[in-house]
Structures are given as structure tokens and as C-alpha cells.
Write a protein that holds these residues in place. Structure first.
Motif, short mmCIF file in Angstrom:
data_model
loop_
_atom_site.label_atom_id
_atom_site.label_comp_id
_atom_site.label_asym_id
_atom_site.label_seq_id
_atom_site.Cartn_x
_atom_site.Cartn_y
_atom_site.Cartn_z
N LEU A 126 0.81 -1.22 0.00
CA LEU A 126 0.00 0.00 0.00
C LEU A 126 0.84 1.27 0.00
O LEU A 126 0.35 2.33 -0.33
N ILE A 161 -5.54 1.13 -9.50
CA ILE A 161 -5.65 2.52 -9.04
C ILE A 161 -4.40 2.91 -8.26
O ILE A 161 -4.42 3.77 -7.40
N ASP A 162 -3.26 2.27 -8.60
CA ASP A 162 -2.01 2.65 -7.97
C ASP A 162 -1.47 3.90 -8.64
O ASP A 162 -1.15 3.88 -9.84
N VAL A 163 -1.37 4.98 -7.85
CA VAL A 163 -0.97 6.24 -8.50
C VAL A 163 0.45 6.19 -9.01
O VAL A 163 0.79 6.87 -9.97
N ASP A 164 1.35 5.37 -8.41
CA ASP A 164 2.72 5.39 -8.90
C ASP A 164 2.89 4.50 -10.13
O ASP A 164 4.00 4.35 -10.64
N ARG A 200 -7.54 -1.08 -14.77
CA ARG A 200 -7.57 -2.23 -13.87
C ARG A 200 -6.63 -2.02 -12.69
O ARG A 200 -6.10 -2.97 -12.13
N LEU A 211 2.97 10.69 -17.72
CA LEU A 211 3.67 11.98 -17.78
C LEU A 211 5.17 11.82 -17.98
O LEU A 211 5.86 12.77 -18.26
N SER A 212 5.65 10.55 -17.80
CA SER A 212 7.10 10.39 -17.84
C SER A 212 7.62 10.52 -19.27
O SER A 212 6.86 10.41 -20.24
N GLU A 213 8.94 10.74 -19.37
CA GLU A 213 9.56 10.85 -20.69
C GLU A 213 10.29 9.56 -20.93
O GLU A 213 11.42 9.37 -20.49
N ARG A 214 9.60 8.64 -21.61
CA ARG A 214 10.17 7.31 -21.77
C ARG A 214 10.90 7.17 -23.10
O ARG A 214 10.41 7.67 -24.11
N PHE A 242 -10.05 2.98 -12.71
CA PHE A 242 -10.04 1.53 -12.50
C PHE A 242 -10.62 0.80 -13.70
O PHE A 242 -10.13 -0.26 -14.11
N ARG A 264 -0.02 4.45 -1.98
CA ARG A 264 -0.03 4.06 -3.38
C ARG A 264 -1.47 3.99 -3.90
O ARG A 264 -1.73 4.37 -5.03
N ASN A 265 -2.37 3.56 -3.05
CA ASN A 265 -3.76 3.40 -3.47
C ASN A 265 -4.45 4.76 -3.57
O ASN A 265 -4.37 5.58 -2.66
N GLY A 287 7.34 10.46 -14.25
CA GLY A 287 5.91 10.36 -14.40
C GLY A 287 5.17 10.08 -13.12
O GLY A 287 3.95 10.02 -13.11
N GLN A 345 12.06 13.03 -14.15
CA GLN A 345 10.80 13.09 -14.88
C GLN A 345 10.29 11.67 -15.12
O GLN A 345 10.17 11.23 -16.26
N LEU A 369 0.85 5.15 -12.71
CA LEU A 369 0.33 6.01 -13.79
C LEU A 369 1.46 6.92 -14.26
O LEU A 369 1.66 7.99 -13.71
N ARG A 370 2.20 6.40 -15.23
CA ARG A 370 3.42 7.13 -15.62
C ARG A 370 3.32 7.77 -16.99
O ARG A 370 4.30 7.90 -17.70
N VAL A 390 -11.56 7.96 -9.75
CA VAL A 390 -10.87 6.71 -9.41
C VAL A 390 -11.55 5.52 -10.08
O VAL A 390 -10.88 4.62 -10.63
#
Lengths: 179, 636, 110
Positions: free
Chosen positions: A97, C91-94, C89, C99-102, C85, C25-26, B612, B610, C96-97, C81
Motif C-alpha cells: 500500500l 488505481i495505484d498512483v505510482d 484495472r 507523464l514520464s519521458e520514456r 479503475f 499508493r492506493n 511520471g 521526470q 500512472l506514468r 478513481v
């Protein structure tokens, strides 16, 4: 504020009650952010909000206290529990969590606390006010809301309506965005 | 009268502008057969008319000058024969340009020397223009070619009539430019454009010295006007420096050792150009400059000694090189270097009269020789003497004209070269100086070698078995193959006209002939020619140059001077250039690219943040907020 | 009543909320932490209203408004949320990437 302010220690009766309630609120809040069980977090939140409502009562804000119990404990927590169920969260203990960010988060939180506490202690260390029961009664607040604050009150009702519509639009799957 | 002088200079310039801009106007783009013919005809008119007008004006100027007494104007050098012939002198200044230090004056002047040289330039230029009409008949770039000749004529006239050293220098540089453009006329062949670049660079090297010599003189005299410079009282040290610097320009332009290497390569240009620029006029400009500023040179004896040594080495070396060449034009080119060295030797010996006299006769007979060579090359379709032979019957007129030319070159009486060369050798014989014995011996030896190579070229071209094999398609760099017996009239007329002065000009020097030295040099020349003839008689099909034995290859390569320069200057410079290019590519560009790469790599570290993760962002945000608050509390 | 007691409690509660927002995280736990922070603010408002004895009761009225706004916020937040979901599938906010520059190529960024 007042000339006959007693010293900080020993605390008076209401202060002791408030401090105990505050400790309960803080402890349950800590449980909310540290527990490993999602549903327990919601339940600890109930404890925290209830303790805060007690705190409001001590502070003579009785109407706010009842609203707190009604809306927060009755509505919002139930809503959150619905959310937990709908996202099929595990009921038991879950190990992950906390995100990997927790050490940085702890650092920031501790420094925030240190900063805020030092500021408020420096700013309000000597402030004292005698408690006057009745100032936060439903009558007083109701007359104030519907006389002075009636316009923001109406604006808030519109806000609630907008939030309602927004929540519906977001939740329903058969409403598509414009292509 | 100064207007006439200005017109002599400006008319060919106007012709050049008209030829360049007007030939294809208004249908500039089309390159059809028909439009080419029209353009060539127009260009021919706009080239020949100004040249004729310029010649007529020069003749008028000469008549006026011959009849007039010097009035008012300067007359600095009494006693020379040109002052006697053309005593009239005139000078005019258009405007004075303030430069902050020494002013430049746009001055033209005409005196005996100018008029004499101006006549030579105008006559040869007109002859070459007329000749080119036939020679370059089918060349699609004839308009630019004739326009450049006009421009050259204008520039040479400017040099001759300039009254100010800077004006003279302007003309001098335009001549160099025209030379470059015309050598590279057939630039499709890589060798030709390389020859043009070589000529340009080598002469430029000398011109740097020339320009600084002018500056030294101008600053020392406080004026760039030739009259003022000659009258000025310049200390000897400055004079030696200035004349030495001028000598560099003279050596470059007049193809004297060690800057002579461009002239044989310059034969890549069309033959009329070789006649006009690289034999008769431009290369003589260096001699003319020395004669023009001769009082200064007389005051700087070391310079004259250097000039004498250079001339002595140059004349013999070039003559030997000429003896071994197979290319007819290169024979004439080396002979030009050798003859120019004669003039320089005369100057070094203290006789500018002999030098100018030889310059005039040489201009006439060398132009004649080149034009005749052009006819021969036109006929054969090749420059190589091994492709020629037995042309006596096919080209009788050219044979006669070229015989006159070769006779003049060898110094056989009664052709012009006999008298002028005798004047030069007599001057050398009677001079004094440390280099005199060396110079005299070299001059006499060269006379013999000159006789040898002239006889060789003459025999190889016109006698012996015919080796003509008309080529089906001329390679670039050679003229159109002509199937008639003789060249067109427009080419023969100039040859005929030039043959007259080549034959008769020398009689002007009849009263001054030193018969003793003349007999000696005539004997030596005949000895050389006889030796070649004897060798040729024994085997007419073979090259008489084989009498040089193992020395022949050395002579043919002109003593490896080109190779020496290549390994001494060209290769190190190229190596340095490559090193610089590599340094630029790796160090400078590397620094630029490296800074870019460094930035990208450093930004890669920042990119790690960065990722994300919004929580990380909010953490950073709050931490920053805290820091700012703390800073505000602490610092406020 | 000393003002400093409730104010310190409010500050600590806010900090706990900050920790929850940053460390959990949730997404629903993050929402709960936001509620904690809002409650810290409410406590502040009530305390200062009591202390200043405001005749218009602006502090307590504002508290009520904040509670209303919090309810609306939770409603909308849960809707978001749930939408998340449905789509992911998770709802872990970390995780959701977006925004990252991959793996952007280093050279041809313009």
C-alpha cells in the motif's frame, strides 16, 4: 487577548479533554496513513473524524460537530468504502500500500510538521480565550448563514449540483466524449 | 591630348563590357547553333571596332608626340631613343583620392616610352583579335573570350599610360585576372584550369612584393605619382628595399626565375592568348616597369646585380629547356622566358634602351611566332612536334612568316632580333659589375642554344617526312581540325601584318650596331643551328634533341623546378591544410558536438526525475515550498 | 482554552495528511489523506473563530462550506478513481506514468 490568562501548564479540564481527543485523532490519523489494510484505513478514518467532532464540541462549535459526524462519518466514509469495494480492493492485508516514495514523503511530512508547529507555537503560544457555550449553536449559525452568507450558500448549492452531474458523467460508461 | 589617352584605355574596356553583356542579349539563355553564330558575330564586332579605334588613336598620339616639342609637362629622362622619337609628353589628373596618408591620383601620362609600348600593345591586340575570329570560330564561349582580350588590352594600356603607381597596379592586377581567365578558357580539361590557378597563384606571389614595393616608394616619396617618385630624394637603403620588392612582382609577371614556372603551363590557353598575353605584352610589363622606374633602379646597384644573376640563370636554363620540349607552344614559352631574361640582363647591365628595343622586336616576332604556331596547330590538330613535319608545302605562307620569326629569334640579319639582341649583348659586354663576366658568358651561350632550339623547331615543323594524321575529333584544348590547305584569311592577315615589323623593326637600330659583338653572337647562333642541322640531317625522323644525351630528360622537365616547388611548397602546404582540416573537424567540431553531447548526457540525469510519478512531483513541490518558506523566514 | 493546543493538533494532522498523500499508493487512500488535511484546516477555522469571537461566525460557516466542498470533492474523486479503475484495472498512483519521458531518442528531439 485576555489579561487573566492562566499558564499553559497545568491544563484546565476542557483542555485535558481536548488534548485527549486530539491524541486519539492524531493516532487514528497515523493509523489511516500507515495501516496495511484498506478497509481498516477507512475505519480508522471514522475514529479520527469522531474524535475531531468531539474536539469541536469542546470548542463550543456544536453545530459544526454534528455536521462533521453526519457528513464525514456518515456520508464520506461510506462513499470511500463504496469506492474500496468497487475497485475490488483486497480485504485482507496487502503489502504494497505504500509507494517507494515513502522515505521522501516522511521527510517532507516531518519537516512540514516541524515548520508549522514552530510557527504556530511562536505565533500563538500566548493566545488564550475563555470558552463561551452557545456561540456555535444551530440557531446562531443558521441565522448567520441565511443572513450574511446566503449568497455563498447558494453558490455552493450550484457547486454541489455541478459535482453531481460531473460524477455521473465520469461514472457512466455509455456517455462518450466528443469524437 | 590626355582625352585621347583616356579614350585609348577606355575604348577596349567599353568593348569588353559590350561583348560580355551584349553578345547574347536579349535571348541570353539559348545555346543553339544559330544563336551562337549571332553572338560570336556580335562579339567579334564589339571586340575589333574598339581595338581598331584604339590603334588609330594611339597612332594619332604617336604622330602628335613625334611632331610636338615638350610643352610645359615633365620630361624626366632625356637622351633615350624614345624621347628622341616621341618628344611630346602630356599628363592629366582626373581626381585626387585622399587616403589619409599618401593620396592616390588618377593620373594618366603619355611620353615616348608609353607611346612606344602603347603602339606595340594596340597593334598586337588588334592582330590577335582579328586572328581569333578565325581561330575560335566554332567556340561557343568566343564572346567572353574576346571580351577578356578587350579587357586585357584596356588594362595593359592603363599600365602603359598610368601616371600613378596605384593606377598602374590596378591595371597590372586586371592583366593578371585576364591572364587567369584566358588560360582557363577551356576549363573542361582539368589540366587547363589547374594551369590557370597556378599562373594566378605564382604571379600573385610576386604581386604581393610588388604592392609592398609600391607602398615603400610611395611612403618614401610622399606621393604615388611616378613623376614625383622619380624626382624624390629617397635614401639608398629604402631604394634597395623598394626595388627588391618591385623585382618580385617583375619576376612573377615577366616569368623570371624563380617565379617562371607558370608560363609554360599557361600555354594551355588558346594560342592567340599565348601570342598576346604570354609573349608580347603582359610578360613584358615587368620589363616595362623597370624601364619606367629605371632611375630608381640605377640608384640601387644590389637590385641590378640580383636582376643580372636571375637573368643569367633564367636565360640559359630556359633556352636549354626549350631545346628539349616536344610541345611547339612550350618551346615558344621557354623561349619567351629566355628572351625576357635577355631584356632583364640588358637592364641589369645598365641599358634600358637595349631592353626596350629588344622588348619591341621580341613583342613583334614572338607574337608572329605564336600566331604561326597557332596556324600550324590549327592545321595539324595537335601541339606536339612529333605530329608535325613536312608542313613546308602545305602551309607555304605560314612557313615564310615563321621563318622570319625564327630568324628574328635566332638573331640572324636582317630580321629585327639581330639588331636588338646585338644591342643587348653589346650593352652587357660594355657593362661593369660583379656579375658581368657570368652574365656575358651566359648570354653568349644562350645565343648558341637559342639558335639550336629555333633550328630544331623549324626543322621539325616544316621539314622532314610528313607525319600529319588528322584527328577525327579534336580533344578539348586543341583547335578545330581544319582540312583546307591554309588557314582562313582572317588568320593569315594578322600573320602577314606582324611579319613586317618583325622583319623591319630592327633597322631602327642600324646606326648603333656594334659589329664586333654582332659578328661573335651571329657566329655562335649559326654554330648552334648548324649543330642541330647536322644531327637532323643524319636522321630526319628523329628528334635532334637527342644530342643532349642523358641531359635531355633533365631539360625536358625544366631542371625539375616544378617538382622541387611541389615537394618544397605545395606538399607541405597541402599537408598543413589537411592537418588544419582535421583539427577543425575533430577539435573544433568535436568541441561543439561534445558540448551538445555533454548537455544531453547531463540532461539525462535531470530526466531521471521526470519519471511520471505524480507523487514524486508533489513531494518536490512541497519540499521546495518548505525551503522557500524557511528561506523567507530566515532571510526576512 | 489555550489556542496553541488545537492549532498544534491541526498542524500535526495536516502533516500526517501530507505524508499520506505522498506515501500511499492506493488512490482511495490518497483521497482519505486529503480528507485528513481538510479536517486539519477545519479545526483551524473553528479555533480561530472561537478565539476571535467573530460576530458573523465566518470561521464556523466556512467550516461548513469546506465540509460541503469536501463531500463534493470525494464524490468527484471517487468517480475519477472508478473511471481510472475501469480503464487501467489498477488505481495505484505510482503506476500512472504517462507523464514520464520514456525512451525518447536522445538525438532527434526538436
Amino acid at each position: 487577548m485576555t489579561s487573566e490568562a492562566p499558564g499553559l501548564w497545568p491544563p484546565s479540564g476542557p483542555e485535558i479533554v481536548f488534548l485527549l481527543l486530539g491524541l486519539v485523532a492524531l493516532g487514528s490519523a497515523l493509523m489511516v496513513v500507515t495501516t496495511r489494510q484498506l478497509v481498516h484505513a477507512a475505519l480508522w478514518l471514522v475514529v479520527c473524524f469522531g474524535a475531531l467532532a468531539g474536539g469541536y464540541l469542546v470548542l463550543t462549535a456544536e453545530f459544526v460537530a454534528w455536521v462533521q459526524v453526519l457528513i464525514y462519518v456518515g456520508a464520506i466514509v461510506v462513499l470511500l468504502l463504496f469506492g474500496i469495494m468497487l475497485t475490488r480492493a483486497p480485504i485482507g492485508r496487502s503489502a504494497d500500500l505504500d509507494s517507494g516514495n515513502r522515505w521522501a514523503a516522511g521527510l517532507v511530512a516531518v519537516s512540514t510538521a516541524a515548520l508549522l508547529v514552530s510557527v504556530v507555537v511562536a505565533g500563538f503560544g500566548a493566545a488564550y480565550t475563555p470558552l463561551e457555550p452557545g456561540r456555535g449553536s444551530a440557531e446562531e449559525l443558521g441565522s448567520s448563514i441565511f443572513r450574511t452568507w446566503v449568497l455563498p450558500f447558494e453558490a455552493l448549492s450550484v457547486l454541489l449540483l455541478a459535482a453531481l452531474i460531473g460524477a455521473i458523467v465520469l461514472s457512466r460508461t455509455d456517455i462518450k466524449g466528443r469524437e | 591630348m590626355i582625352t585621347v589617352v583616356a579614350l585609348i584605355v577606355l575604348l577596349p574596356f567599353a568593348g569588353a563590357v559590350a561583348g560580355l553583356l551584349g553578345s547574347r542579349w536579349p535571348r541570353g539563355g539559348s545555346r543553339t547553333e544559330e544563336s551562337n553564330r549571332v553572338a560570336n558575330r556580335r562579339a567579334a564586332w564589339s571586340a575589333i571596332v574598339p581595338a581598331s579605334a584604339s590603334l588609330a588613336l594611339t597612332a594619332w598620339l604617336a604622330v602628335w608626340s613625334a611632331g610636338a616639342l615638350p610643352r610645359g609637362s615633365v620630361s624626366w629622362s632625356g637622351g633615350e631613343f624614345w624621347s628622341g622619337l616621341f618628344p611630346g609628353a602630356t599628363e592629366g589628373t582626373l581626381t585626387l583620392v585622399e587616403t589619409g596618408s599618401v593620396p592616390i591620383s588618377f593620373t594618366l601620362r603619355a611620353d615616348g616610352l608609353s607611346v612606344l609600348l602603347g603602339m606595340l600593345v594596340a597593334v598586337v591586340a588588334l592582330a590577335v583579335q582579328v586572328y581569333s575570329v578565325g581561330y575560335m570560330r566554332d567556340d561557343p564561349r568566343y564572346p567572353s573570350y574576346s571580351a577578356f582580350i578587350s579587357l586585357f588590352t584596356s588594362a595593359m594600356s592603363l599600365v602603359v599610360f598610368a601616371g600613378d603607381l596605384i593606377v598602374l597596379y590596378a591595371g597590372w592586377e586586371i592583366m593578371g585576372l585576364c591572364s587567369y581567365l584566358l588560360i582557363g578558357h577551356w576549363w573542361e580539361d582539368r589540366a587547363n584550369s589547374r594551369a590557370a590557378v597556378k599562373a594566378f597563384l605564382v604571379t600573385r606571389l610576386g604581386d604581393v612584393g610588388f604592392l609592398f614595393g609600391i607602398f615603400t616608394l610611395g611612403v618614401a616619396a610622399g606621393s604615388f605619382r611616378i613623376g614625383d617618385v622619380l624626382r624624390a630624394d629617397i635614401p639608398t637603403g629604402t631604394l634597395v628595399t623598394a626595388t627588391m620588392l618591385l623585382l618580385a612582382g617583375v619576376a612573377g609577371k615577366s616569368a623570371q626565375a624563380p617565379l617562371h614556372t607558370w608560363l609554360p603551363d599557361a600555354m594551355a590557353g588558346p594560342t592567340p592568348i599565348s601570342a598576346l598575353i604570354h609573349a608580347a605584352t603582359m610578360v613584358a610589363a615587368g620589363i616595362f616597369i623597370v624601364a619606367r622606374l629605371y632611375p630608381l633602379f640605377l640608384g640601387a646597384q644590389p637590385t641590378l646585380d640580383v636582376l643580372g644573376v636571375v637573368a643569367a640563370v633564367g636565360m640559359l636554363g630556359a633556352a636549354l629547356a626549350a631545346l628539349a620540349q616536344n610541345d611547339l607552344k612550350r618551346v615558344l614559352a621557354y623561349s619567351t622566358i629566355s628572351q625576357l631574361a635577355y631584356m632583364a640582363a640588358a637592364l641589369a647591365a645598365g641599358s634600358d634602351q637595349a631592353a626596350i628595343f629588344h622588348l619591341l622586336t621580341h613583342g613583334a616576332f614572338k607574337a608572329l611566332l605564336f600566331l604561326c604556331a597557332g596556324v600550324v596547330i590549327h592545321h595539324v590538330g595537335s601541339n606536339r612536334m612529333s605530329h608535325m613535319g613536312g608542313l613546308r608545302t602545305a602551309l607555304p605562307f605560314t612557313f615564310a612568316a615563321m621563318t622570319i620569326g625564327f630568324a628574328a629569334l635566332m638573331g640572324l640579319p636582317p630580321a629585327g632580333g639581330f639588331f636588338s639582341k646585338d644591342a643587348v649583348i653589346a650593352a652587357i659586354e660594355h657593362s661593369h659589375g660583379p656579375a658581368q663576366p657570368f652574365l656575358y658568358g651566359s648570354a653568349l651561350l644562350t645565343v648558341g642554344v637559342t639558335g639550336a632550339y629555333a633550328a630544331r623547331a623549324w626543322l621539325r615543323t616544316f621539314f622532314g617526312p610528313s607525319r600529319v594524321e588528322p584527328l577525327p575529333e579534336p580533344p578539348p584544348g586543341t583547335a578545330h581540325v581544319f582540312d583546307g590547305r591554309e588557314a582562313p584569311k582572317s588568320m593569315l592577315w594578322p600573320v602577314g601584318v606582324l611579319a613586317v615589323p618583325a622583319l623591319l623593326l630592327g633597322f631602327a637600330g642600324l646606326p648603333d650596331v656594334d659589329w664586333g659583338s654582332a659578328a661573335v653572337s651571329l657566329l655562335v647562333a649559326l654554330l648552334g643551328a648548324g649543330g642541330v642541322y647536322a644531327f637532323w640531317r643524319s636522321a630526319p625522323r628523329q628528334d635532334p634533341a637527342r644530342m643532349l644525351g642523358p641531359f635531355r630528360v633533365v631539360c625536358e622537365r625544366a631542371f625539375y623546378v616544378d617538382e622541387l616547388y611541389r615537394s618544397l611548397f605545395a606538399r607541405p602546404v597541402l599537408r598543413l591544410a589537411r592537418a588544419v582540416a582535421r583539427a577543425d573537424g575533430q577539435l573544433v567540431d568535436g568541441a561543439v558536438r561534445g558540448s551538445g553531447r555533454l548537455t544531453i548526457r547531463l540532461s539525462g540525469f535531470v530526466r531521471l526525475a521526470q519519471n511520471g510519478n505524480t507523487q514524486l512531483y508533489v513531494t518536490g513541490l512541497l519540499a521546495g515550498l518548505l525551503l522557500i518558506t524557511v528561506a523567507a523566514v530566515v532571510l526576512a | 482554552m489555550h489556542v496553541v493546543y488545537p492549532v498544534v493538533v491541526s498542524a500535526l494532522l495536516f502533516s500526517i495528511g501530507v505524508y499520506g498523500v505522498l506515501a500511499r499508493r492506493n488512490a482511495i487512500l490518497v483521497l482519505m489523506s486529503v480528507e485528513l488535511m481538510l479536517n486539519a484546516v477545519n479545526l483551524n477555522l473553528v479555533v480561530f473563530d472561537v478565539w476571535l469571537k467573530d460576530r458573523l461566525h465566518s470561521g464556523q460557516v466556512l467550516t461548513l462550506f469546506v465540509i460541503v466542498i469536501a463531500a463534493a470533492e470525494v464524490g468527484l474523486g471517487l468517480a475519477i478513481v472508478l473511471a481510472l479503475f475501469r480503464n487501467r484495472r489498477s488505481i495505484d498512483v505510482d503506476r500512472l506514468r504517462d507523464l514520464s519521458e520514456r525512451d525518447a531518442p536522445a538525438e532527434d528531439r526538436s
